[in-house]
Design a protein around this motif. Sequence first.
Motif, PDB file in Angstrom:
ATOM      1  N   PRO A  82     101.856 170.281 111.021  1.00 52.09           N
ATOM      2  CA  PRO A  82     101.369 168.996 111.048  1.00 52.09           C
ATOM      3  C   PRO A  82     102.031 167.857 110.822  1.00 52.09           C
ATOM      4  O   PRO A  82     101.567 166.851 111.346  1.00 52.09           O
ATOM      5  N   LEU A  83     103.338 167.982 109.984  1.00 54.99           N
ATOM      6  CA  LEU A  83     104.123 167.084 109.795  1.00 54.99           C
ATOM      7  C   LEU A  83     104.581 166.412 111.070  1.00 54.99           C
ATOM      8  O   LEU A  83     104.728 165.298 111.535  1.00 54.99           O
ATOM      9  N   SER A  88     105.116 162.569 115.247  1.00 52.35           N
ATOM     10  CA  SER A  88     104.876 162.376 116.993  1.00 52.35           C
ATOM     11  C   SER A  88     104.041 160.950 117.181  1.00 52.35           C
ATOM     12  O   SER A  88     104.093 160.253 117.876  1.00 52.35           O
ATOM     13  N   VAL A  89     102.551 161.231 116.707  1.00 48.64           N
ATOM     14  CA  VAL A  89     101.524 160.209 116.955  1.00 48.64           C
ATOM     15  C   VAL A  89     101.710 158.946 116.420  1.00 48.64           C
ATOM     16  O   VAL A  89     101.808 158.205 117.240  1.00 48.64           O
ATOM     17  N   LEU A  90     102.375 158.972 115.203  1.00 51.86           N
ATOM     18  CA  LEU A  90     102.503 157.402 114.509  1.00 51.86           C
ATOM     19  C   LEU A  90     103.599 156.861 115.441  1.00 51.86           C
ATOM     20  O   LEU A  90     103.444 155.575 115.636  1.00 51.86           O
ATOM     21  N   VAL A  91     104.692 157.577 115.693  1.00 54.76           N
ATOM     22  CA  VAL A  91     106.024 157.017 116.250  1.00 54.76           C
ATOM     23  C   VAL A  91     105.472 156.561 117.630  1.00 54.76           C
ATOM     24  O   VAL A  91     105.951 155.473 118.359  1.00 54.76           O
ATOM     25  N   ALA A  92     104.779 157.567 118.506  1.00 58.71           N
ATOM     26  CA  ALA A  92     104.536 157.156 119.773  1.00 58.71           C
ATOM     27  C   ALA A  92     103.798 156.030 119.904  1.00 58.71           C
ATOM     28  O   ALA A  92     103.827 155.131 120.992  1.00 58.71           O
ATOM     29  N   VAL A  93     102.699 155.778 119.222  1.00 62.32           N
ATOM     30  CA  VAL A  93     101.636 154.612 119.133  1.00 62.32           C
ATOM     31  C   VAL A  93     102.407 153.283 118.925  1.00 62.32           C
ATOM     32  O   VAL A  93     102.250 152.221 119.420  1.00 62.32           O
ATOM     33  N   LEU A  94     103.102 153.450 117.809  1.00 65.59           N
ATOM     34  CA  LEU A  94     104.135 152.293 117.674  1.00 65.59           C
ATOM     35  C   LEU A  94     104.930 151.949 118.865  1.00 65.59           C
ATOM     36  O   LEU A  94     105.065 150.619 119.252  1.00 65.59           O
ATOM     37  N   VAL A  95     105.713 152.777 119.285  1.00 61.97           N
ATOM     38  CA  VAL A  95     106.440 152.658 120.582  1.00 61.97           C
ATOM     39  C   VAL A  95     105.538 152.266 121.859  1.00 61.97           C
ATOM     40  O   VAL A  95     105.996 151.052 122.491  1.00 61.97           O
ATOM     41  N   TYR A  96     104.344 152.840 121.948  1.00 62.22           N
ATOM     42  CA  TYR A  96     103.440 152.300 123.156  1.00 62.22           C
ATOM     43  C   TYR A  96     103.037 150.951 122.886  1.00 62.22           C
ATOM     44  O   TYR A  96     102.872 150.051 123.871  1.00 62.22           O
ATOM     45  N   GLU A  97     102.739 150.517 121.681  1.00 57.50           N
ATOM     46  CA  GLU A  97     102.332 149.297 121.642  1.00 57.50           C
ATOM     47  C   GLU A  97     103.421 148.077 121.401  1.00 57.50           C
ATOM     48  O   GLU A  97     103.092 146.861 121.325  1.00 57.50           O
ATOM     49  N   ARG A  98     104.687 148.708 121.733  1.00 60.10           N
ATOM     50  CA  ARG A  98     105.920 147.739 121.888  1.00 60.10           C
ATOM     51  C   ARG A  98     105.882 146.940 120.620  1.00 60.10           C
ATOM     52  O   ARG A  98     106.092 145.692 120.808  1.00 60.10           O
ATOM     53  N   VAL A  99     106.207 147.803 119.356  1.00 65.36           N
ATOM     54  CA  VAL A  99     106.639 146.733 118.247  1.00 65.36           C
ATOM     55  C   VAL A  99     108.030 146.259 118.421  1.00 65.36           C
ATOM     56  O   VAL A  99     108.645 146.705 119.295  1.00 65.36           O
ATOM     57  N   ILE A 100     108.400 145.284 117.527  1.00 61.40           N
ATOM     58  CA  ILE A 100     109.753 144.649 117.791  1.00 61.40           C
ATOM     59  C   ILE A 100     110.784 145.641 117.627  1.00 61.40           C
ATOM     60  O   ILE A 100     110.686 146.472 116.779  1.00 61.40           O
ATOM     61  N   GLY A 101     111.684 145.643 118.578  1.00 61.75           N
ATOM     62  CA  GLY A 101     112.702 146.636 118.581  1.00 61.75           C
ATOM     63  C   GLY A 101     112.168 147.912 119.237  1.00 61.75           C
ATOM     64  O   GLY A 101     112.947 149.140 118.982  1.00 61.75           O
ATOM     65  N   PRO A 152     114.736 177.780  95.338  1.00 59.97           N
ATOM     66  CA  PRO A 152     113.916 178.466  96.574  1.00 59.97           C
ATOM     67  C   PRO A 152     112.991 177.332  97.142  1.00 59.97           C
ATOM     68  O   PRO A 152     113.025 177.283  98.416  1.00 59.97           O
ATOM     69  N   TRP A 153     112.349 176.482  96.451  1.00 54.05           N
ATOM     70  CA  TRP A 153     111.292 175.482  97.127  1.00 54.05           C
ATOM     71  C   TRP A 153     112.184 174.332  97.565  1.00 54.05           C
ATOM     72  O   TRP A 153     111.840 173.804  98.495  1.00 54.05           O
ATOM     73  N   THR A 154     113.050 173.885  96.836  1.00 53.91           N
ATOM     74  CA  THR A 154     113.908 172.847  97.599  1.00 53.91           C
ATOM     75  C   THR A 154     114.763 173.191  98.771  1.00 53.91           C
ATOM     76  O   THR A 154     114.952 172.491  99.609  1.00 53.91           O
ATOM     77  N   ALA A 155     115.153 174.274  98.840  1.00 54.23           N
ATOM     78  CA  ALA A 155     115.780 174.945  99.791  1.00 54.23           C
ATOM     79  C   ALA A 155     115.046 175.105 101.262  1.00 54.23           C
ATOM     80  O   ALA A 155     115.236 174.580 102.200  1.00 54.23           O
ATOM     81  N   ARG A 156     113.777 175.568 100.860  1.00 50.58           N
ATOM     82  CA  ARG A 156     112.644 175.439 101.830  1.00 50.58           C
ATOM     83  C   ARG A 156     112.398 174.125 102.514  1.00 50.58           C
ATOM     84  O   ARG A 156     112.184 173.853 103.411  1.00 50.58           O
ATOM     85  N   ALA A 157     112.033 173.193 101.240  1.00 51.23           N
ATOM     86  CA  ALA A 157     112.009 171.779 101.763  1.00 51.23           C
ATOM     87  C   ALA A 157     113.234 171.274 102.670  1.00 51.23           C
ATOM     88  O   ALA A 157     112.750 170.515 103.751  1.00 51.23           O
ATOM     89  N   VAL A 158     114.200 171.464 102.477  1.00 55.50           N
ATOM     90  CA  VAL A 158     115.229 171.018 102.975  1.00 55.50           C
ATOM     91  C   VAL A 158     115.286 171.502 104.653  1.00 55.50           C
ATOM     92  O   VAL A 158     115.331 170.685 105.668  1.00 55.50           O
ATOM     93  N   VAL A 159     114.727 172.870 104.993  1.00 53.77           N
ATOM     94  CA  VAL A 159     114.819 173.153 106.240  1.00 53.77           C
ATOM     95  C   VAL A 159     113.475 172.659 106.932  1.00 53.77           C
ATOM     96  O   VAL A 159     113.823 172.256 107.953  1.00 53.77           O
ATOM     97  N   ILE A 160     112.281 172.387 106.296  1.00 54.35           N
ATOM     98  CA  ILE A 160     111.370 171.721 106.904  1.00 54.35           C
ATOM     99  C   ILE A 160     111.479 170.516 107.132  1.00 54.35           C
ATOM    100  O   ILE A 160     111.189 169.972 108.133  1.00 54.35           O
ATOM    101  N   VAL A 161     112.300 169.740 106.396  1.00 52.35           N
ATOM    102  CA  VAL A 161     112.761 168.408 107.018  1.00 52.35           C
ATOM    103  C   VAL A 161     113.601 168.298 108.026  1.00 52.35           C
ATOM    104  O   VAL A 161     113.491 167.554 108.889  1.00 52.35           O
ATOM    105  N   ALA A 162     114.513 169.372 108.119  1.00 50.09           N
ATOM    106  CA  ALA A 162     115.440 169.354 109.267  1.00 50.09           C
ATOM    107  C   ALA A 162     114.673 169.752 110.369  1.00 50.09           C
ATOM    108  O   ALA A 162     114.913 168.981 111.639  1.00 50.09           O
ATOM    109  N   LEU A 163     113.805 170.455 110.188  1.00 46.67           N
ATOM    110  CA  LEU A 163     112.781 170.924 111.336  1.00 46.67           C
ATOM    111  C   LEU A 163     111.977 169.876 111.900  1.00 46.67           C
ATOM    112  O   LEU A 163     111.742 169.249 113.195  1.00 46.67           O
ATOM    113  N   VAL A 164     111.397 169.023 111.142  1.00 42.12           N
ATOM    114  CA  VAL A 164     110.617 167.954 111.432  1.00 42.12           C
ATOM    115  C   VAL A 164     111.502 166.794 112.004  1.00 42.12           C
ATOM    116  O   VAL A 164     111.329 166.184 113.210  1.00 42.12           O
ATOM    117  N   TRP A 165     112.571 166.515 111.477  1.00 46.72           N
ATOM    118  CA  TRP A 165     113.434 165.491 111.805  1.00 46.72           C
ATOM    119  C   TRP A 165     114.128 165.735 113.283  1.00 46.72           C
ATOM    120  O   TRP A 165     114.193 165.025 114.126  1.00 46.72           O
TER     121      TRP A 165
END
Length: 294
Positions: A82-83, A88-101, A152-165
């Motif tokens: 879900p992250l 993906s949706v938020l970034v795509a909508v902003l790019v689609y609406e051609r915000v500055i830069g 354990p939990w912060t290590a999982r969080a790092v993997v999740i952040v890397a995967l989302v990024w």
Amino acid sequence: MQGPKARRIRWNLFPYLAVLPAAALIIILMVGPIGETIYRSFTNWDGLTSNFIGLTNYRLIFSNPVTSQVLLNSVIFLISVPLILIASVLVAVLVYERVIGWRVFRFLFFIPAVLSPVIVGALFSTFFLPSGLVDHVLSPVGMSSYPWLSHPWTARAVVIVALVWTSFGFGMVVVLSALSTIDPSLYDAAAIDGAGWWRRLRSITLPLISGSLQFLSVINVIYTFTSLFSFVYVITAGGPGFATTTVDYFTYLTTFENGQFGYGAALAVLLFVIVLLLTIVQLRLFPKREVQGS
């Protein structure tokens, strides 16, 4: 001289003959190994010799407490799905609406999608080392050095952040493609009716791109269960303990480091069944409301 009936039969057979080479390759390169893996999962196989032992490997899997931990880890990593969709949706909508830069942002957001998972893993393992980049960034707010990859939990969080990024850039491209099929007059009519940005997103954009979101959801769930090996191997090596070990990484450890090829084949079959069931559930439950603009 052939009659019309003979020519019609030959023409009807032509499509099947045309796909026969590709079908043969699929059977040889995919169906064959899958069948071999299923058979080996019922054997005690050391890579050279094997003997049939029935369901013993599967009983060992479900009686092994590590298996429960590994399956739980894979479920936890599904938080990334879900992250990824939201980003993906938020970034795509902003790019689609051609915000500055927007051209620069589109380029920057897609870069992680083309990087090797090994490179991404190496970057994040370096960033989250004690006294690494993240600790230096957080030090002005009074946070001292923290062992991110040792808990354990912060290590999982790092993997999740890397995967989302590394995944939301591809999702952005898919959503942008879906947005290009929406009739702009729908947004104009909504704006005339007084609908704000959030209302247009919720009532127009999301329903009309639901098919693309379903596609992203399915492939990211499959990726999370089957392709986190590189991230886990480079960032945490499955640790601490088995806290970040996924099913595919555990299959590797069992098969190639412990030499239990039959047990590893059973884990691979279990992973295949889990992914298949999750895919079927998503295809049945995801709302199919996408309407192409005319």
